[in-house]
Design a protein around this motif. Structure first.
Motif, PDB file in Angstrom:
ATOM      1  N   CYS A 199       0.830  -1.212   0.000  1.00 33.49           N
ATOM      2  CA  CYS A 199       0.000   0.000   0.000  1.00 33.49           C
ATOM      3  C   CYS A 199       0.860   1.256   0.000  1.00 33.49           C
ATOM      4  N   PHE A 200       2.090   1.152   0.476  1.00 32.91           N
ATOM      5  CA  PHE A 200       2.912   2.363   0.545  1.00 32.91           C
ATOM      6  C   PHE A 200       3.138   2.997  -0.829  1.00 32.91           C
ATOM      7  N   PRO A 201       3.627   2.211  -1.827  1.00 37.52           N
ATOM      8  CA  PRO A 201       3.803   2.874  -3.131  1.00 37.52           C
ATOM      9  C   PRO A 201       2.491   3.382  -3.709  1.00 37.52           C
ATOM     10  N   ILE A 202       1.403   2.671  -3.432  1.00 33.01           N
ATOM     11  CA  ILE A 202       0.108   3.143  -3.949  1.00 33.01           C
ATOM     12  C   ILE A 202      -0.251   4.491  -3.320  1.00 33.01           C
ATOM     13  N   LEU A 203      -0.016   4.587  -2.009  1.00 28.02           N
ATOM     14  CA  LEU A 203      -0.315   5.851  -1.352  1.00 28.02           C
ATOM     15  C   LEU A 203       0.635   6.940  -1.804  1.00 28.02           C
ATOM     16  N   GLU A 204       1.867   6.545  -2.106  1.00 26.32           N
ATOM     17  CA  GLU A 204       2.819   7.528  -2.608  1.00 26.32           C
ATOM     18  C   GLU A 204       2.310   8.118  -3.929  1.00 26.32           C
ATOM     19  N   CYS A 205       1.839   7.233  -4.798  1.00 23.60           N
ATOM     20  CA  CYS A 205       1.254   7.692  -6.061  1.00 23.60           C
ATOM     21  C   CYS A 205       0.089   8.631  -5.790  1.00 23.60           C
ATOM     22  N   LEU A 206      -0.769   8.207  -4.887  1.00 22.46           N
ATOM     23  CA  LEU A 206      -1.941   9.033  -4.575  1.00 22.46           C
ATOM     24  C   LEU A 206      -1.486  10.386  -4.045  1.00 22.46           C
ATOM     25  N   GLY A 207      -0.452  10.363  -3.199  1.00 18.95           N
ATOM     26  CA  GLY A 207       0.066  11.607  -2.652  1.00 18.95           C
ATOM     27  C   GLY A 207       0.547  12.532  -3.760  1.00 18.95           C
ATOM     28  N   GLU A 208       1.239  11.945  -4.743  1.00 17.33           N
ATOM     29  CA  GLU A 208       1.711  12.770  -5.856  1.00 17.33           C
ATOM     30  C   GLU A 208       0.538  13.316  -6.655  1.00 17.33           C
TER      31      GLU A 208
END
Lengths: 352, 352, 352, 352, 352
Positions: E182-191
């Motif tokens: 979930c971390f990279p997914i949230l990172e994408c969402l954050g961007e």
């Protein structure tokens, strides 16, 4: 504001992912040894030179390991002091949620310190601490900026309790310093909020909204950091490992109060900031309304008059009014009457 | 409303930061001794003159130390009565969250009193209390305004329980006085809210919104003070140090009820105030809508007519209509028809 | 809706502030004695005539003391039955939060009853109850309107359990009557809400918003009363003083369920009412949008045409078009073309 | 959606208010007796024919009493099986909050079933259950529509555990059927939500808002029913009366999970629906903005031009420009320049 | 994003509804056996070939059963390993809420994994696990995409603790892998959020709002999955069945921390996204306001001028001004004066 590093999904737990080339700082190791009698302080080059665990000479030792770029050195430190691998992983993966984890003979604390850098921007930096009997290891992201100078000074000068109590008090002093550094930051935010408030009430403009959004964003981030810091202190207060002395707990209760005051302020600011946006929206609506009123009044008065003027500007052959000697003046009088009626109408509606 | 002083980040805990030059008031010390038999009351110049701790002559002593500008005098007081240094720090750093901290032989209470100053503005002032067996020390920011006169009067006159019960009842009486002084303030706020409500429903205007924002801001601040005051009373109710007698607890339960009623009122006001802003926004939307309707109806009727008039104002050589003897009247008839059609259309739409 | 009287700040606790001249009602005292065998009921003039506490003849006694204007009489009652002074204070300071306070041999209950007066407006009135073994004292603000007639009727007729169980069941019956009287009120509110809903969906207008605000305000007030009433019943359910029998608790559980259903309804209404305001705002926006569309289409079509007409209305000496024999018709054709183009454009945009 | 009947305020508890003339359905009584060996099923005319309580022949009996119009018959049933009067009152006052009340030898359950009627509208109907050892009595509002046919079928066919386990499993099966019938309803709602979403993003219109409001209202109602149904199952799970066997509890845990999933879905839908209204409001604002832009651009370009045209349409005797041979062309050029400048200005502003 | 299958209402519990024709994937069974010494890994065709339960050779066995299209095979598996029928039902009815159910000798876990498919869209897939002594069975929806490859790699290579600890550690590793993905997914969402933020502050447009809505919707869905996943880990942490070893619990605490960090991020994003919509609304209001200002200024200046021009364009016989030699110039001067006055007025209002 807070740089977050997270484990590569799927890597084994407790893997210390090395930082990217050029990222991070080379570690600098400080060793401070103190007791009621005196202090010695020096920079240490290798982990080997550091004192062993479990020396019981009554001295308190503080090892500062600042900089995360040298993973092997960190692993060496971990091996020497038997730091728990999962804790070490959290040290490297900065941006952790503040927390306190109890392992067998050690207490692992993660805190996030917030400070303004030279350009006055808010920065966050992770501080990890390992609390042992007689020893405190702190690990920061870099060796340059932190909020601990007053604590170091107190250790050197021997003011207050700091040299009389052990590493648990030192850990308290560091956490307290982190918490107390939020007060001036919140004071600044409070002033910014008041400025915004005045501006929004006086002359609402677009730039305000951007700043307001920035402001709220900062509050969200601060809150995300301070809230678990409160829990961190609380779990120290209820620590049962024996590493935190009763005396230190009295002080921790004080730090806990400070953390709650900061949370209170943040919540108040959030409430007020939410109100400000509504204020702005209502101000914009109000101004649109006012502009429309001016437009409507002017249009409503002149459009019918212009029509009358146009009417008698027509070139029909036979238009009886045009021939009348006082036609023009009658026409003017009619126009004035129309205008007067409309002005009266708008006055009654309160639009003028 | 509430002046907050916080510790300089990094200073040792329990450091009493002196107030800035000119800030704060010089302390005035009152000593009131009373028992069921009688009262003596006098102003004391130095801390030395104050009675020692632990005299057991059945009298209750109340030391009022009002003014924070003289830190050494405060430290002297602290030394004499063994006040806990962390508590003393909280005394000086005003703007504390109301709380009750139990130390060995003393109970340290912080409350915030709210009152209107001579200009009818809301003010906050911190009251710190140290409760001992047979002795209550209260420390205020200044000696001029407070909400305790009725309590002093009751001590002097000996009305009710006050001279029969000890310093814990006195502390209750002071806290109760602080809480009860919120009722008239909330009553004022309630009236202001109703005025705002009427104004917003009748003639929504810009000034309302500013006042509404001010109102909500005040509620946020009051809530921040009253909420922990409730907790303060609650922790006195569950005190186990033996400093609070069972009789006083019955009264404290009453004060607790009052605090909850005040919180209830604040919450209701917040709900209603939030609704008022929405009301205002809807009123402005509604008015913009109405203004637009007037503009649209007038424009829509006259713009086509003006065009027709313009048409026959053209100077073309050959325009057959202009030559017709009844051209003008036909044209007028067409215009009236257009206007009538449009009025009918807008009537059906409900815009007229 | 709820008149609140609060203690004068600073007065000693348990002071019974007399009501203002003309405010309040002179007390009327009813005494109802009943057992399974029969009922006697009479109006009593003085407190002295009332039966003593602690008669154990198996009868249940209900003293109704309705009217608060005669403080000395109330104090006499308090002395006779040893009513706790703090409780008596709450009796006089109406507008209390519903609550249950246990004193040594008595249970003090405060409830707020809600009913419609003769003008169909919602009113609140405080009912205070003192529950003893074999005796229930109820104190109301006036003797005229209340919701207890059906209970009195049940006592007289001896229907159901009421004469078989003691004063605790009587207290339950009164509280249940208070709670159940909220159902028709909520039913009315529900109907008003549905009417508002229909009106807002069909023809949103300004008056709706005022009524909606009134509606929400009423819900806030009702909620403030019912929520603690639920807690009141709950604390009776868990009463340990022995004054509430196990049989009555079964009935109280039923009343508790009713209170929860009422809270549920209130919460649902709040949700729906909040949605209605949003609905209204969106309807107004939508209508403004529609009005603007009409204005824009009409203006956009005729303003250019009017310009063209104005152009050929100019009085320049040399304007070649004016001299052309078919100039006028060409000009008309151009105008029609412009209008047609614009209509097509607006059609494609979906504005027509 | 949910018809609510509440007690007439003031009537004695456990009074069975008869339904209004013509309201409600005449009861039909089904008796199903089954064991692992077989099933017998018949319609019973009078309450007397029903089997006594406490027959221990290993059979499970299910009495369905569907229809509330015949209060005396219901009272007869209550007398025969010793149903608690307060429970019976809840049976008649439909629209109860789902709950589980334990009485001595019986467990009283109220559930609300939700289903679509023949016109595809959502309906609610109250199902009351009395669980005894070896016997389950269910009471519905009518005999026509319910969601229990699959359960009856399973009893007849003897599929699964249903004939092996007792009446507690039967109660579970009925509740599970009620819960599971919410899934297709929520699926429909989910589809409706997605449709609304697409419509609001593509072509926001007024009808959407009404449907969205309807949608949110339905969610509020569903939530009010499902939330306590979850509690109902939970209290069965923690039942200590011995009426619910350990095996059935395993199944109830499963039903509990389903109820939570449904709550989760409802909450998600609420979140998304709230977002949709904001989406709609922003779309309307955006469209108003666009419309205004068109109006402004057209007006701003042509109004000055029209003024210029009007200027040279004036009939002053001496207007030097009119006499110039190229006056007209210069004038046209000026107009084109003005228009060009404005178009450039609006282009730069991004309004074109 | 998450396909949900729910039981057909009314079917007996633990019924395995077969998937629709063509839906779902044919199962592939992998068997991995490992100990500290080594690993064997193979694809198994029939359930019969799988090892029996309860072999105590110190090896850990991991059975991957990927694909749900073959219900009989699944039932065979269930029979062989005595999987609880209700658990098996949850396996088939995908879209379950993550949870941990303890049955006698087995622990049943349901998790939802989230990953991006080849088209970069978020997908969800249910992973069900049965944890026995020495054996872990995992069941996925298909055999193609999952987030477990790094775990399989670690098993093969024997890196870290994975081959030293039992199937509980394996289960932890899988759950940890799900959480960490979930971390990279949230990172994408954050961007994406930051991009949206910049766009909304710079040039608010309609497309943003759609994307913002999509964004919030995704957050709602993620939150619905992650929140119970946290509970799942928590119930493993407090497991008392003895299937989860103390060592694994230390690691689970780490995974729990990660889950909380993810929840924290999601909540922050939700807060910021909610702020963004308000930002957009205020930007649109602001722009409408600006557009209106331009329209109003231009209209207000030119409409009166046009009227004056129209006035002197009238064709009355006798209009004295027209005859004046300087009439035209006086008229021009008046027009300029009107325009100047208005410009000054608007300047003072700050509209220019």
């Amino acid at each position: 504001m807070f740089k977050t590093r997270h484990p590569l999904p799927g890597t084994a737990p407790a893997t210390l992912t090395p930082l990217d080339e050029g990222e991070g700082f080379q570690p600098v190791i400080h060793l401070i040894e103190y007791s009621v009698e005196g202090v010695t302080e020096r920079v240490v080059q290798t982990v080997e030179e550091l004192p062993e665990l479990g020396i019981s000479d009554g001295k308190t030792r503080w090892i500062e390991f600042n900089g995360l770029a040298d993973i092997p050195k960190l692993e060496e430190l971990g091996k020497k002091y038997n730091l728990h691998p999962l804790a070490l992983e959290d040290v490297v993966h900065t941006g952790q949620r503040p927390k306190a984890d109890a392992y067998e003979d050690q207490l692992f604390l993660v805190a996030q310190m917030v400070y303004r850098d030279e350009n006055d921007r808010l920065c966050g930096e992770q501080v990890s601490m390992f609390l042992f009997k007689g020893l405190l290891i702190t690990i920061q992201e870099d060796d340059q900026r932190d909020v601990f100078d007053p604590v170091r000074e107190r250790v050197r000068v021997g003011r207050g309790w700091i040299r009389k109590l052990g590493p648990d008090y030192l850990a308290y002093a560091l956490i307290d310093s982190i918490i107390d550094h939020c007060f001036p930051i919140l004071e600044c935010l409070g002033e910014a909020l008041e400025e915004l408030e005045d501006e929004l009430l006086d002359r609402p403009n677009k730039a305000c909204v951007g700043r307001l959004h920035e402001f709220r964003r900062t509050l969200v981030q601060l809150r995300r950091v301070i809230w678990p810091e409160r829990d961190l202190i609380n779990s120290l207060l209820h620590d049962e490992s024996g590493l935190v002395s009763k005396q230190s707990k009295v002080f921790l209760r004080d730090a806990y109060d400070h953390a709650i005051r900061i949370m209170d302020l943040i919540e108040s600011y959030r409430d007020i900031a939410a109100g400000l946006l509504e204020l702005y929206l209502s101000a914009v609506s109000q101004r649109t309304n006012e502009i429309m009123r001016v437009l409507t009044v002017i249009s409503a008065i002149f459009i019918p008059l212009t029509f009358v003027a146009g009417l008698y500007g027509m070139n029909f052959k036979y238009m009886p009014e045009l021939e009348q000697p006082y036609g023009y003046f009658v026409c003017l009088a009619v126009m004035i009457a129309i205008a007067a009626f409309q002005i009266a109408f708008f006055k009654r509606k309160g639009w003028l």
